[in-house]
Design a protein around this motif. Structure first.
Motif, PDB file in Angstrom:
ATOM      1  N   SER A 160      56.753  21.127  -1.910  1.00 23.06           N
ATOM      2  CA  SER A 160      55.333  21.102  -1.546  1.00 23.06           C
ATOM      3  C   SER A 160      55.155  20.746  -0.079  1.00 23.06           C
ATOM      4  CB  SER A 160      54.586  20.096  -2.421  1.00 23.06           C
ATOM      5  OG  SER A 160      54.942  18.760  -2.091  1.00 23.06           O
ATOM      6  N   ILE A 161      56.003  19.859   0.424  1.00 20.76           N
ATOM      7  CA  ILE A 161      55.928  19.460   1.826  1.00 20.76           C
ATOM      8  C   ILE A 161      56.227  20.640   2.741  1.00 20.76           C
ATOM      9  CG2 ILE A 161      57.014  18.024   3.594  1.00 20.76           C
ATOM     10  CD1 ILE A 161      57.419  15.887   1.440  1.00 20.76           C
ATOM     11  N   PHE A 162      57.274  21.374   2.429  1.00 16.56           N
ATOM     12  CA  PHE A 162      57.649  22.480   3.305  1.00 16.56           C
ATOM     13  C   PHE A 162      56.695  23.660   3.191  1.00 16.56           C
ATOM     14  CE2 PHE A 162      61.735  20.211   3.334  1.00 16.56           C
ATOM     15  CZ  PHE A 162      61.936  20.153   4.705  1.00 16.56           C
ATOM     16  N   ILE A 163      56.084  23.845   2.036  1.00 17.74           N
ATOM     17  CA  ILE A 163      55.047  24.879   1.927  1.00 17.74           C
ATOM     18  C   ILE A 163      53.873  24.524   2.827  1.00 17.74           C
ATOM     19  CG2 ILE A 163      53.314  25.883   0.394  1.00 17.74           C
ATOM     20  CD1 ILE A 163      55.383  25.766  -1.850  1.00 17.74           C
ATOM     21  N   GLY A 164      53.440  23.260   2.761  1.00 14.93           N
ATOM     22  CA  GLY A 164      52.360  22.826   3.644  1.00 14.93           C
ATOM     23  C   GLY A 164      52.719  22.970   5.106  1.00 14.93           C
ATOM     24  N   GLY A 165      53.936  22.553   5.456  1.00 13.65           N
ATOM     25  CA  GLY A 165      54.374  22.674   6.845  1.00 13.65           C
ATOM     26  C   GLY A 165      54.418  24.113   7.320  1.00 13.65           C
ATOM     27  N   ALA A 166      54.895  25.013   6.464  1.00 11.25           N
ATOM     28  CA  ALA A 166      54.956  26.431   6.831  1.00 11.25           C
ATOM     29  C   ALA A 166      53.561  26.995   7.063  1.00 11.25           C
ATOM     30  CB  ALA A 166      55.671  27.218   5.734  1.00 11.25           C
ATOM     31  N   CYS A 167      52.608  26.578   6.225  1.00 10.41           N
ATOM     32  CA  CYS A 167      51.230  27.057   6.400  1.00 10.41           C
ATOM     33  C   CYS A 167      50.642  26.566   7.712  1.00 10.41           C
ATOM     34  CB  CYS A 167      50.362  26.602   5.231  1.00 10.41           C
ATOM     35  SG  CYS A 167      50.764  27.366   3.646  1.00 10.41           S
ATOM     36  N   GLY A 168      50.890  25.289   8.042  1.00  7.03           N
ATOM     37  CA  GLY A 168      50.384  24.753   9.299  1.00  7.03           C
ATOM     38  C   GLY A 168      50.953  25.465  10.507  1.00  7.03           C
ATOM     39  N   SER A 169      52.254  25.707  10.490  1.00  5.23           N
ATOM     40  CA  SER A 169      52.890  26.408  11.608  1.00  5.23           C
ATOM     41  C   SER A 169      52.430  27.849  11.712  1.00  5.23           C
ATOM     42  CB  SER A 169      54.418  26.368  11.442  1.00  5.23           C
ATOM     43  OG  SER A 169      54.909  25.055  11.557  1.00  5.23           O
ATOM     44  N   ALA A 170      52.199  28.479  10.552  1.00  6.43           N
ATOM     45  CA  ALA A 170      51.831  29.901  10.541  1.00  6.43           C
ATOM     46  C   ALA A 170      50.494  30.165  11.216  1.00  6.43           C
ATOM     47  CB  ALA A 170      51.814  30.416   9.101  1.00  6.43           C
ATOM     48  N   VAL A 171      49.560  29.220  11.091  1.00  5.41           N
ATOM     49  CA  VAL A 171      48.223  29.458  11.649  1.00  5.41           C
ATOM     50  C   VAL A 171      48.063  28.888  13.064  1.00  5.41           C
ATOM     51  CG1 VAL A 171      47.198  29.486   9.347  1.00  5.41           C
ATOM     52  CG2 VAL A 171      47.255  27.341  10.640  1.00  5.41           C
ATOM     53  N   ALA A 172      49.067  28.163  13.546  1.00  9.83           N
ATOM     54  CA  ALA A 172      48.926  27.461  14.825  1.00  9.83           C
ATOM     55  C   ALA A 172      48.641  28.399  15.991  1.00  9.83           C
ATOM     56  CB  ALA A 172      50.180  26.628  15.103  1.00  9.83           C
ATOM     57  N   SER A 173      49.425  29.455  16.129  1.00 18.09           N
ATOM     58  CA  SER A 173      49.263  30.354  17.273  1.00 18.09           C
ATOM     59  C   SER A 173      47.901  31.039  17.273  1.00 18.09           C
ATOM     60  CB  SER A 173      50.372  31.408  17.274  1.00 18.09           C
ATOM     61  OG  SER A 173      51.632  30.812  17.478  1.00 18.09           O
ATOM     62  N   THR A 174      47.498  31.518  16.106  1.00 18.95           N
ATOM     63  CA  THR A 174      46.200  32.202  16.004  1.00 18.95           C
ATOM     64  C   THR A 174      45.056  31.259  16.352  1.00 18.95           C
ATOM     65  OG1 THR A 174      47.052  33.682  14.294  1.00 18.95           O
ATOM     66  CG2 THR A 174      44.666  33.456  14.462  1.00 18.95           C
ATOM     67  N   LEU A 175      45.102  30.055  15.824  1.00 21.79           N
ATOM     68  CA  LEU A 175      44.042  29.085  16.104  1.00 21.79           C
ATOM     69  C   LEU A 175      44.002  28.722  17.584  1.00 21.79           C
ATOM     70  CD1 LEU A 175      44.410  26.656  13.048  1.00 21.79           C
ATOM     71  CD2 LEU A 175      42.641  28.390  13.413  1.00 21.79           C
ATOM     72  N   PHE A 176      45.172  28.533  18.179  1.00 22.17           N
ATOM     73  CA  PHE A 176      45.214  28.133  19.580  1.00 22.17           C
ATOM     74  C   PHE A 176      44.667  29.238  20.482  1.00 22.17           C
ATOM     75  CE2 PHE A 176      46.994  27.281  23.727  1.00 22.17           C
ATOM     76  CZ  PHE A 176      46.875  25.905  23.843  1.00 22.17           C
ATOM     77  N   GLU A 177      45.035  30.476  20.214  1.00 17.00           N
ATOM     78  CA  GLU A 177      44.581  31.580  21.050  1.00 17.00           C
ATOM     79  C   GLU A 177      43.085  31.821  20.899  1.00 17.00           C
ATOM     80  OE1 GLU A 177      46.264  32.971  23.366  1.00 17.00           O
ATOM     81  OE2 GLU A 177      48.088  31.864  22.860  1.00 17.00           O
ATOM     82  N   ARG A 178      42.545  31.526  19.749  1.00 16.07           N
ATOM     83  CA  ARG A 178      41.121  31.793  19.509  1.00 16.07           C
ATOM     84  C   ARG A 178      40.211  30.641  19.928  1.00 16.07           C
ATOM     85  NH1 ARG A 178      40.685  35.053  13.704  1.00 16.07           N
ATOM     86  NH2 ARG A 178      41.952  36.857  14.352  1.00 16.07           N
ATOM     87  N   GLY A 179      40.709  29.425  19.831  1.00 16.79           N
ATOM     88  CA  GLY A 179      39.821  28.299  20.118  1.00 16.79           C
ATOM     89  C   GLY A 179      40.444  27.161  20.872  1.00 16.79           C
ATOM     90  N   GLY A 180      41.681  27.336  21.335  1.00 15.66           N
ATOM     91  CA  GLY A 180      42.321  26.287  22.115  1.00 15.66           C
ATOM     92  C   GLY A 180      42.541  25.016  21.311  1.00 15.66           C
TER      93      GLY A 180
END
Length: 210
Positions: A160-180
């Motif tokens: 469960s920990i690594f699933i959560g971590g993978a989800c957080g990492s997966a959305v990081a780039s998109t979120l940063f590029e769209r809203g800093g």
């Protein structure tokens, strides 16, 4: 080393099937897996995005980012504290502290962006502290559920920990590029807040007192 013969006769397939039974019959495991999965989603989101923020907007080099990571590692000091709280029967208090700290850890730069690197350091230290504290308390609780199933309980918890971590990492780039960083911090604050709300209204009664 003396030989050890397991006293169970279950096959590998039966052991794998039993994972679903453990999840279905142990609410403490479900709650703790959810909390830590959400916490690690925030953790991974932060540590995936913060190097880009430090380099692009604060002028740090790769060496500077490495030093920043070492400072953030100070949060690991929460492990002994978490252990003592749990051993003393304060698992509920420790869980509450960890979830609140994680939810508030991104506030420095959301409130006052001029804090810059100092604000990121505060977030890193507090977030690491909270995630580590919640993980230690969670492990202590699930290990006490059923001694013969500790390996399988740990497997489910860590998955469960690594699933959560993978989800957080997966959305990081998109979120940063769209809203800093503002969008990163806003979304990252939501995960522990969800865990906190679930804890307060659903899972608190399942938390072991000792």
């Amino acid at each position: 080393i003396p030989s050890r013969q397991p006293d169970h006769k279950a096959t590998y397939v039966q052991l794998i099937r039993s994972l679903g039974t453990l999840v279905a019959t142990m609410p403490v495991l479900r709650h703790r897996a959810l909390y830590q999965g959400l916490m690690f989603a925030t953790f991974s989101l932060f540590w995936t995005a913060v190097p880009v923020e430090l380099i692009r907007h604060h002028g740090l080099t790769q060496n500077g980012v490495a030093l920043f990571a070492l400072v953030g590692a100070m949060g690991a000091t929460s492990a002994p504290l978490a252990g003592r709280l749990a051993d003393a029967g304060h698992s509920r208090l420790g869980t509450l502290i960890a979830l609140i700290l994680a939810a508030l850890s991104f506030m420095p730069l959301l409130i006052h962006p001029a804090w810059g690197v100092a604000g990121l350091v505060v977030t890193g230290v507090v977030l690491d502290f909270a995630v580590q504290m919640n993980m230690v308390i969670g492990q202590r609780e699930i290990y006490g559920l059923h001694a013969a199933s500790r390996n399988r309980l740990n497997a489910l918890y860590m998955t469960s920990i690594f699933i959560g971590g993978a989800c957080g990492s997966a959305v990081a780039s998109t979120l940063f590029e769209r809203g800093g960083w503002t969008l990163i911090a806003s979304v990252a604050s939501v995960f522990p807040l969800l865990a906190l709300l679930h804890y307060l209204f659903v899972g608190r009664s399942a938390t072991r007192l000792a």
